[in-house]
Design an enzyme around this catalytic site. Structure first.
Site, short mmCIF file in Angstrom:
data_model
loop_
_atom_site.label_atom_id
_atom_site.label_comp_id
_atom_site.label_asym_id
_atom_site.label_seq_id
_atom_site.Cartn_x
_atom_site.Cartn_y
_atom_site.Cartn_z
N GLY A 143 0.81 -1.25 -0.11
CA GLY A 143 -0.03 0.10 -0.02
C GLY A 143 0.93 1.41 -0.09
O GLY A 143 1.63 1.63 -0.75
N GLY B 220 -0.46 0.32 10.02
CA GLY B 220 -1.97 0.93 10.54
C GLY B 220 -2.79 -0.57 10.26
O GLY B 220 -3.00 -0.94 9.29
N ILE B 221 -3.62 -0.85 11.45
CA ILE B 221 -4.39 -2.01 11.19
C ILE B 221 -5.86 -1.50 11.57
O ILE B 221 -6.02 -0.47 12.61
CB ILE B 221 -4.13 -3.37 11.89
CG1 ILE B 221 -4.06 -3.00 13.44
CG2 ILE B 221 -2.63 -3.91 11.42
CD1 ILE B 221 -4.18 -4.03 14.21
N SER C 24 -5.31 9.77 9.72
CA SER C 24 -6.60 9.52 8.78
C SER C 24 -7.49 10.56 9.11
O SER C 24 -7.69 11.03 10.03
CB SER C 24 -7.14 8.01 9.22
OG SER C 24 -8.21 7.80 8.34
N TYR D 172 -10.01 2.28 15.59
CA TYR D 172 -9.18 2.54 14.38
C TYR D 172 -8.98 4.28 14.73
O TYR D 172 -8.38 4.88 14.51
CB TYR D 172 -9.72 2.38 13.24
CG TYR D 172 -8.77 2.78 11.97
CD1 TYR D 172 -7.52 2.08 11.75
CD2 TYR D 172 -9.16 3.96 11.23
CE1 TYR D 172 -7.00 2.61 10.41
CE2 TYR D 172 -8.43 4.20 9.91
CZ TYR D 172 -7.39 3.88 9.89
OH TYR D 172 -6.70 4.22 8.86
N PRO E 187 -4.48 10.58 5.15
CA PRO E 187 -5.07 10.33 3.84
C PRO E 187 -6.65 10.06 4.05
O PRO E 187 -7.32 10.14 5.06
CB PRO E 187 -4.48 8.78 3.53
CG PRO E 187 -3.25 8.66 4.39
CD PRO E 187 -3.57 9.48 5.83
N GLY E 188 -7.40 10.48 3.00
CA GLY E 188 -8.79 9.92 2.84
C GLY E 188 -8.97 8.62 2.43
O GLY E 188 -8.73 7.53 3.07
N1 LIG Z 1 -5.63 3.07 2.46
C1 LIG Z 1 -6.48 4.36 2.82
O1 LIG Z 1 -7.46 4.53 2.29
C2 LIG Z 1 -5.99 5.23 4.34
C3 LIG Z 1 -6.82 5.95 4.61
C4 LIG Z 1 -6.66 6.80 5.79
C5 LIG Z 1 -5.38 6.44 6.60
N2 LIG Z 1 -4.67 5.14 6.17
C6 LIG Z 1 -3.46 4.96 6.91
O2 LIG Z 1 -2.10 5.00 6.15
C7 LIG Z 1 -1.48 4.10 6.53
C8 LIG Z 1 -1.14 2.94 5.46
O3 LIG Z 1 -2.42 2.25 5.16
P1 LIG Z 1 -2.23 1.05 4.01
O4 LIG Z 1 -3.76 1.43 3.20
O5 LIG Z 1 -1.13 1.35 3.17
O6 LIG Z 1 -2.43 0.02 4.69
P2 LIG Z 1 -2.03 -1.63 4.21
O7 LIG Z 1 -2.84 -2.57 5.32
O8 LIG Z 1 -1.96 -1.60 2.77
O9 LIG Z 1 -0.48 -1.66 4.67
C9 LIG Z 1 -0.26 -1.73 6.08
C10 LIG Z 1 1.13 -2.55 6.24
O10 LIG Z 1 1.46 -2.40 7.59
C11 LIG Z 1 1.94 -3.74 7.75
N3 LIG Z 1 1.63 -4.17 9.36
C12 LIG Z 1 0.62 -4.28 9.78
N4 LIG Z 1 0.71 -4.65 11.35
C13 LIG Z 1 2.16 -4.73 11.42
C14 LIG Z 1 2.86 -4.83 12.46
N5 LIG Z 1 2.31 -5.29 13.68
N6 LIG Z 1 4.17 -4.92 12.35
C15 LIG Z 1 4.70 -4.50 11.26
N7 LIG Z 1 4.06 -4.36 10.33
C16 LIG Z 1 2.77 -4.21 10.04
C17 LIG Z 1 1.24 -4.62 7.07
O11 LIG Z 1 2.08 -5.83 6.78
C18 LIG Z 1 1.22 -3.93 5.82
O12 LIG Z 1 2.50 -4.15 4.84
C19 LIG Z 1 -2.12 3.20 7.66
O13 LIG Z 1 -1.57 3.86 8.96
C20 LIG Z 1 -3.59 3.62 7.63
O14 LIG Z 1 -4.29 3.66 8.84
C21 LIG Z 1 -4.96 4.79 4.95
#
Ligand SMILES: NC(=O)c1ccc[n+]([C@@H]2O[C@H](COP(=O)([O-])OP(=O)(O)OC[C@H]3O[C@@H](n4cnc5c(N)ncnc54)[C@H](O)[C@@H]3O)[C@@H](O)[C@H]2O)c1
Length: 265
Positions: free
Chosen positions: A18, A89-90, A142, A155, A185-186
Site C-alpha cells: 500500500g 496501521g490496522i 487518517s 481505529y 489520507p482520505g
Molecule cells: N488506505 C487508506 O485509504 C487509508 C486512509 C487513511 C489512513 N490510512 C493510513 O495509512 C497507513 C497505510 O495504510 P495502507 O492502506 O497502506 O495499509 P496496508 O494495510 O495496505 O499496509 C499496512 C502495512 O502494515 C504492515 N503491518 C501491519 N501490522 C504490522 C505490525 N504489527 N508490524 C509491522 N508491520 C505491520 C502490513 O503488513 C502492511 O504491509 C495506515 O496507517 C492507515 O491507517 C490509510
C-alpha cells in the site's frame, strides 16, 4: 525540483504494501537508500523491486526490542538514518457502529500496533538522529482520526492519538533540528481499503453488492469535494517533499491528502 535526498537513508516502516510501498519507491526514485521494514516477508519482494541500496527487514512493530535491533542493523548496513516513516496501521476487523457492537477486547490490539508501534519506532530511531541534529519523522493519521468516524471506533481513536503524539514529538525534536509531521489520507487504493470495502458490504446480498470500484466511486463522490480516490503514489510524492529541505519550516502539522474531505481553518 531537486529534493536533495540522494544517498540519504530512509526507513519505511510498513513498507511491504500500500502506501508504505509507494513511499519506499518514491524515496528510491530520489536516490535515497531505503530500509523497508514490515512484519510481512513481502518486504523481500519490495526490496528486490527497488534494487541495490535497499535493506528488507522483517519486524513486528509491537516488539520494541526487535525494532531496536533493526535500527542498529540499518545504521550499520545502510548508514546514518535521516528519515523515518511509520505507515503501519490496522483496523479492528469489525465494522461498525454503534461502538457497543464491538467488545472492549477489540481495542487493545489496534492501539498496540497503531499507537504503541509508532511510539516504539520513534524510541528505536531517535537517539543517533538527535546526536546528528538532522532528520525527519512522518506518521500516518487518517480523516477517521479527525471527524470521529464511527466505522471502526478503535481505529479512529488510534488515528487521533497519532496526531497528538506527532505534535508532542515535533516540539521535543525541534531544538535538535528534527521535524515530525503526519499525513492524514482520505480514501487510498490499498489492501487496507479492500478490507474496509469487504466489511462495509458483507451484510448485503450478493446480487446487491457493489463492486469495489463502484463502492469507492459512490463513497468518495459523497464525501470529498474533488470526488476522486487517492493513489498511493500521491502520498509518496508528499512524503519525499516533507523529508526534503524544501519543507524545513514544516513541523507538527497534519497534512490531509483526501480530496478536500476535511478542511482545516
Ligand atoms: N488506505 C487508506 O485509504 C487509508 C486512509 C487513511 C489512513 N490510512 C493510513 O495509512 C497507513 C497505510 O495504510 P495502507 O492502506 O497502506 O495499509 P496496508 O494495510 O495496505 O499496509 C499496512 C502495512 O502494515 C504492515 N503491518 C501491519 N501490522 C504490522 C505490525 N504489527 N508490524 C509491522 N508491520 C505491520 C502490513 O503488513 C502492511 O504491509 C495506515 O496507517 C492507515 O491507517 C490509510
Amino acid at each position: 525540483m531537486n529534493l536533495g535526498l540522494t544517498n540519504q537513508v530512509a526507513v519505511v516502516v510498513g513498507g511491504a504494501n500500500g502506501i508504505g510501498k509507494a513511499i519506499a519507491h518514491s524515496f528510491a526514485a530520489e536516490g535515497a537508500a531505503v530500509a523497508v521494514v514490515d512484519r510481512s516477508p513481502e518486504v523481500l519482494a519490495v526490496a528486490s523491486e527497488l534494487g541495490t541500496g535497499t535493506l528488507p527487514v522483517v519486524v513486528d512493530v509491537t516488539d520494541y526490542a526487535a525494532l531496536q535491533a533493526a535500527a542498529t542493523r540499518i545504521e550499520s548496513e545502510l548508514g546514518p538514518v535521516a528519515h523515518v516513516v511509520f505507515t503501519v496501521g490496522i483496523d479492528s476487523g469489525k465494522g461498525g457502529f454503534p461502538f457497543w457492537n464491538l467488545h472492549p477486547d477489540d481495542w487493545p490490539r489496534v492501539y498496540a500496533v497503531n499507537v504503541q508501534g509508532a511510539v516504539n519506532t520513534a524510541h528505536a530511531f531517535y537517539a543517533p538522529m538527535i546526536e546528528r541534529r538532522h532528520g525527519t519523522f512522518l506518521f500516518f493519521s487518517s480523516v477517521a482520526g479527525q471527524i470521529g468516524s464511527q466505522t471502526d471506533p478503535p481505529y479512529s481513536a488510534s488515528k487521533a492519538a497519532i496526531i497528538n503524539f506527532t505534535q508532542c514529538a515535533a516540539k521535543d525534536f525541534a531544538p535538535y533540528n528534527i521535524r515530525a509531521n503526519a499525513i492524514a489520507p482520505g480514501m487510498v487504493h490499498t489492501p487496507l481499503q479492500q478490507k474496509v470495502y469487504a466489511l462495509a458490504t458483507a451484510h448485503l446480498p450478493a446480487d446487491e453488492r457493489p463492486s469495489y470500484d463502484e463502492w469507492c466511486d459512490t463513497k468518495i463522490k459523497r464525501l470529498a469535494p474533488l470526488g476522486r480516490m487517492v493513489d498511493p503514489e500521491e502520498i509518496g510524492s508528499l512524503t519525499v517533499f516533507l523529508a526534503s529541505e524544501h519543507a524545513r519550516n514544516i513541523t507538527g502539522q497534519v497534512l490531509n491528502v483526501d480530496g478536500g474531505w476535511v478542511m482545516h481553518w
